[in-house]
Motif scaffolding. Structure first.
Motif, PDB file in Angstrom:
ATOM      1  N   ASN A  36      43.132  19.104  56.936  1.00 41.01           N
ATOM      2  CA  ASN A  36      42.296  20.212  56.531  1.00 41.01           C
ATOM      3  C   ASN A  36      43.096  21.742  57.325  1.00 41.01           C
ATOM      4  N   GLY A  37      44.169  21.491  57.586  1.00 43.01           N
ATOM      5  CA  GLY A  37      44.691  22.962  58.188  1.00 43.01           C
ATOM      6  C   GLY A  37      44.872  23.882  56.972  1.00 43.01           C
ATOM      7  N   THR A  38      45.146  25.189  57.266  1.00 41.96           N
ATOM      8  CA  THR A  38      45.279  26.203  56.416  1.00 41.96           C
ATOM      9  C   THR A  38      46.173  27.367  56.916  1.00 41.96           C
ATOM     10  N   ILE A  39      46.623  28.083  56.129  1.00 40.99           N
ATOM     11  CA  ILE A  39      47.322  29.161  56.250  1.00 40.99           C
ATOM     12  C   ILE A  39      46.596  30.437  55.819  1.00 40.99           C
ATOM     13  N   VAL A  40      46.757  31.388  56.558  1.00 38.30           N
ATOM     14  CA  VAL A  40      45.842  32.955  56.178  1.00 38.30           C
ATOM     15  C   VAL A  40      46.826  33.929  56.148  1.00 38.30           C
ATOM     16  N   ALA A 139      57.070  29.121  53.791  1.00 40.23           N
ATOM     17  CA  ALA A 139      56.068  29.504  52.890  1.00 40.23           C
ATOM     18  C   ALA A 139      55.060  30.243  53.452  1.00 40.23           C
ATOM     19  N   VAL A 140      54.688  31.540  53.080  1.00 44.35           N
ATOM     20  CA  VAL A 140      53.435  32.353  53.464  1.00 44.35           C
ATOM     21  C   VAL A 140      52.635  32.698  52.522  1.00 44.35           C
ATOM     22  N   ILE A 141      51.449  33.091  52.968  1.00 46.64           N
ATOM     23  CA  ILE A 141      50.359  33.649  51.843  1.00 46.64           C
ATOM     24  C   ILE A 141      50.185  35.052  52.183  1.00 46.64           C
ATOM     25  N   ARG A 142      50.443  35.800  51.084  1.00 45.24           N
ATOM     26  CA  ARG A 142      50.523  37.303  51.314  1.00 45.24           C
ATOM     27  C   ARG A 142      48.837  37.866  50.951  1.00 45.24           C
ATOM     28  N   ASP A 143      48.953  39.168  51.299  1.00 44.92           N
ATOM     29  CA  ASP A 143      47.498  39.675  51.174  1.00 44.92           C
ATOM     30  C   ASP A 143      47.128  40.002  49.989  1.00 44.92           C
ATOM     31  N   ASP A 144      48.017  39.910  48.829  1.00 46.70           N
ATOM     32  CA  ASP A 144      47.585  39.802  47.506  1.00 46.70           C
ATOM     33  C   ASP A 144      47.262  38.638  46.754  1.00 46.70           C
ATOM     34  N   GLY A 145      47.364  37.658  47.572  1.00 45.84           N
ATOM     35  CA  GLY A 145      47.000  36.337  47.032  1.00 45.84           C
ATOM     36  C   GLY A 145      48.208  35.448  46.615  1.00 45.84           C
ATOM     37  N   GLN A 161      56.987  31.693  43.680  1.00 42.86           N
ATOM     38  CA  GLN A 161      55.898  32.427  44.076  1.00 42.86           C
ATOM     39  C   GLN A 161      54.969  32.070  43.066  1.00 42.86           C
ATOM     40  N   SER A 162      53.594  31.826  43.409  1.00 42.91           N
ATOM     41  CA  SER A 162      52.814  31.353  42.938  1.00 42.91           C
ATOM     42  C   SER A 162      52.246  32.328  41.817  1.00 42.91           C
ATOM     43  N   PHE A 163      52.393  33.527  41.836  1.00 40.59           N
ATOM     44  CA  PHE A 163      52.196  34.671  40.732  1.00 40.59           C
ATOM     45  C   PHE A 163      53.198  34.234  39.569  1.00 40.59           C
TER      46      PHE A 163
END
Length: 826
Positions: A36-40, A139-145, A161-163
């Motif tokens: 259940n870990g997440t990255i923010v 891999a990182v999650i950015r503030d634009d999603g 990238q997911s975009f």
């Protein structure tokens, strides 16, 4: 010594693995994300990890959602078609072998011998520059999603990238289009249903033939909606999607890509565009005050315009909830899917057809009246009559339905789609009749059910006749009481000071409007029809009065509450307000009767293209009249009334060209549905104050903002949303406007000119300079003050009237911050 090394290695390993359920800042080969870990994201706006849709019974997906919104709102899903069934075995990691981001887990945890498998991988494109050390990628999650995979040796090199791989949602700064280098398309694809993010049947994609147009596709094959091509500033068919106060939407084409993206005017705004599982693209805004998502606009606007929304044999009815129904003799193919708003499976026959190889059959036909016929029919040229058309269908075992109209026979083989039930206000038929083929037994069951209903009605009728003699006196007394009550109600409404509302029956207004045949216009609250009321005088002569009858839609008020609110509106009388003459409340039918305005609305007079050009004197009188009417609504009524929808369409002109505000008090009548009705009306969005978007309580200053926008249009003679550019060489284009650039939002350009003291450039070129410079400067300065971002910086309507009259001196206003930001993006 060896024990110390082992212990040290264990401590080192733990330092790279986040605690179960804890949020990490990145994922790598040495720091995988487990369970259940997440990255923010850096500023806590987005979060990525495993989630399970509500009601999905233990299916887990890798997704991205808003971190600080209490209602989990997922914007991206990785393993859409391959869910995990066990969280404990899940692991998101960077592969040490090829550097890809991959999700491992079990699909069958009940099997003890099964090993975790790769359920999803980033599968970096072959054109991506390969990292020198794949195992060091992060891999990182950015503030634009955007979830990005970065080169371990060069953090500025985005490997994936997911975009580039959207699912059903587009957020600001993301894009849709085509990567010309890889041939990949960035498309939106709906969820299968509310519990299953697997790809559904609806897709939003850019034209594969290379144009700038976007298509909505059913089953990736059938186009059912088009955006229109990019004109340089808007998509031709959806100007409301680009001309709004949320974001600046642009389409860009380069040798590497062609795509559309949105940039927010205010980064504090949270909005998303979703290709809904109903096939509509819907824009939502997060409203902090109500802690909910507010619907903003949709395309296509009519839900039944979505192709095959209800699947095979399904019937779409815009007025029903849910919109999909099955015709008589049919039932949902999957009841479970229909409860999840997935109607794509359509309907199935309750009884099979009977048709032998030689064509003999006992099947019959059931007429479905007033429908929009399904697509993909086949013509039968040999059939010259309805009987021959029916016979031709019966002789073919695959024929499911037929219609005969205008001497033409059309039949449908196999499942038909896109059947729609039509409605008209007058009750007259506006569609066609489809004859649906049913088995003899199936039709018999339907007739038996109808017969049972008729028998039941007959028994009740006999019982009623038997009791008629006993109840005659009671019925008479009851009718007398109703008549007396109606008279008292009319008398009580007309006896109140300032109110002389008439109470009309549905039949009265239907006759006056000739079955609602002459439609004057309409909007989010209903349609308006022209009517003529006839009244007899004492001497026997008859007088006629022209009226405008508004049929209200979507009201859920009871009769008593409706009459109370209408009675309040009946007290409101002002020279610059359209007068309410009466009303009708008959069951679900609610109507308002207004005085008729022979010169129509201001938008038709100002922008109608008929060659008319109101003089400066007429425009200034309209400005003053509208302002005075708003002052009365805000300060002159017993209870303050905020109009909430001031725009040229709601400003009517009487025989003497005096302005009168229409649709005041709608917020009271429509109640909770008002914001929905308002924001779905085409053309209204450009007049909304910023507080509508931010979710703050609405005050009278929202009307002040809308009035400021109307002032700009009266001054310029053009819609604020129209592009002003050097290519505009029509009658409305001036050299000053052309100098503004290739395209500019008029209030931005005009506010700049007002601040610079060049107000003469703002006036409608059609006036050829025939304006009062003093009045022009007043109007422009008042408009700029009215559209300030903060409510406290805007004047009251009373102050606006005094300024327009010259009683108050108006200082030079600042350019609103929001418009300054918009100007920097154009």
């Amino acid at each position: 010594m060896s024990m110390i090394i082992v212990a040290a290695l264990a401590v080192l390993a733990l330092s790279f693995a986040p605690a179960p359920g804890a949020a990490a800042d990145a994922v790598s080969a040495r720091q995988p994300l487990r369970g259940n870990g997440t990255i923010v994201s850096a500023h806590g706006k987005f979060e990525a990890g495993l989630f399970s849709p509500a009601g999905s019974s233990g299916r887990f997906y890798l997704g991205i959602w808003y971190k600080n919104i209490p209602v989990q709102t997922v914007i991206w899903v990785a393993n859409r078609a391959r869910p995990l069934s066990d969280v404990a075995s899940a692991q998101l990691r960077v592969s040490a072998a090829d550097g890809n981001l991959e999700l491992l887990g079990l699909t069958n945890p009940s099997s003890p011998s099964s090993a975790p498998a790769v359920l999803w991988s980033s599968n970096m494109s072959s054109t991506t520059s390969r990292p020198s050390s794949p195992g060091s990628n992060t891999a990182v999650i950015r503030d634009d999603g955007n979830l990005v995979l970065l080169d371990g040796g060069n953090a500025s090199n985005v490997l994936w990238q997911s975009f580039d791989h959207p699912t059903d949602t587009q957020v600001p700064e993301a894009w849709l289009g085509e990567n010309k280098l890889t041939g990949e398309y960035q498309t939106l694809t709906s969820w299968r249903n509310s519990q299953d993010p697997a790809p559904g049947v609806f897709t939003d994609t850019v034209d594969p033939n290379g144009t700038s147009e976007f298509f909505f596709l059913w089953n990736r094959s059938r186009v059912y909606w088009r955006s229109g091509v990019w004109t340089g500033r808007v998509f031709a068919a959806v100007p409301e999607a680009t001309n709004n106060v949320l974001f600046n939407q642009t389409y860009v084409e380069t040798p590497a890509y062609r795509r559309v993206t949105d940039v927010l005017y205010d980064n504090a705004t949270i909005t998303r565009m979703v290709l809904d599982l109903t096939g509509q693209t819907k824009q939502y805004i997060w409203v902090p005050a109500s802690q909910s998502w507010q619907f903003f606009w949709a395309a296509p606007t009519v839900q039944c315009d979505v192709y095959a929304l209800c699947g095979g044999f399904g019937v779409c009815d815009q007025r029903s909830q849910p919109p999909c129904q099955c015709p008589p003799g049919f039932a949902p193919a999957s009841e479970g899917d229909w409860t999840l708003s997935d109607w794509s499976g359509g309907c199935r026959r309750s009884e099979p057809l009977t048709c032998s190889r030689n064509g003999s059959t006992t099947d019959e036909f059931l007429p479905l009246n007033n429908v929009k016929l399904p697509d993909d029919s086949a013509a039968v040229g040999a059939a010259q009559s309805e009987a021959e058309c029916e016979s031709a269908c019966l002789k073919n075992c695959s024929c499911q339905a037929y219609t005969f109209s205008g001497g033409r026979c059309a039949v449908w083989h196999g499942e038909f789609r896109n059947l729609e039930q039509l409605h008209t206000d007058s009750g007259a038929s506006s569609g066609s009749a489809l004859y649906l083929r049913l088995s003899e037994s199936g039709l018999r069951d339907l007739r038996s059910a109808d017969t049972g209903k008729k028998v039941g009605r007959t028994l009740w009728l006999v019982l009623a006749i038997a009791l008629a003699g006993v109840a005659a006196l009671g019925v008479s007394l009851f009718l007398a009481w109703r008549i007396l009550l109606a008279r008292r109600r009319r008398r009580s409404m007309s006896s109140e000071k300032g109110s002389s509302l008439a109470v009309y029956s549905y039949g009265d207004l239907r006759a006056a409007t000739k079955n609602f045949s002459e439609r004057l216009g309409g909007g989010g609250f209903g349609s308006v029809y022209r009517g003529v009321l006839k009244q007899k005088r004492k001497g026997g002569s008859t007088t006629t009065t022209q009226v405008a009858v508004k049929k209200l839609e979507g009201l859920r008020q009871g009769d008593k509450q409706f009459r109370t609110e209408v009675s309040t509106l009946g007290h409101i009388q002002h020279v610059n307000l359209v007068r309410l003459l009466g009303f009708c409340s008959a069951g679900d039918e609610k109507m308002l009767v207004y005085e008729y305005m022979p010169n129509g609305s201001l938008d038709g007079y100002l922008f109608g293209g008929s060659g008319s050009c109101p003089s400066w004197r007429e425009r200034y009188e309209i400005m003053l009249g509208v302002a005075r009417g708003l002052v009365y609504l805000h300060d002159g009524c017993r209870e303050r009334i905020i109009h909430c929808d001031i725009k040229p369409e709601n400003i009517l002109l009487d025989a003497g060209m005096s302005p009168k505000i229409a649709d005041f008090g709608m917020a009271k009548l429509v109640g909770r549905d008002f914001s929905r009705a308002l924001t779905t009306m085409r053309g209204t969005i450009g007049y909304l104050a910023p507080e509508w978007i931010s979710g703050q309580p609405i005050s009278a200053k929202a009307d002040v903002y809308s009035f400021g926008m109307v002032l700009f249009e009266l001054v310029s003679g053009r819609r604020n949303s129209q592009g002003y550019g050097r290519h505009d060489n029509g009658n409305n284009a001036g050299s000053e406007v052309e100098a503004a650039g290739s395209s500019a939002f008029f209030p931005v350009w005009a506010a700049g000119k007002v601040v610079e003291g060049e107000v003469g450039a703002v006036a409608d070129p059609r006036l050829r300079g025939d304006v009062s410079e003093e009045e022009l400067e007043r109007a422009c300065r008042v408009a700029c003050w009215c559209i300030q971002d903060q409510e406290e910086h805007r004047p009251t309507m009373a102050q606006a009237v005094q300024a327009l009259e010259g009683v108050l001196h108006v200082h030079a206003p600042p350019v609103p911050r929001q418009l300054q930001h918009l100007a920097s993006l154009t």
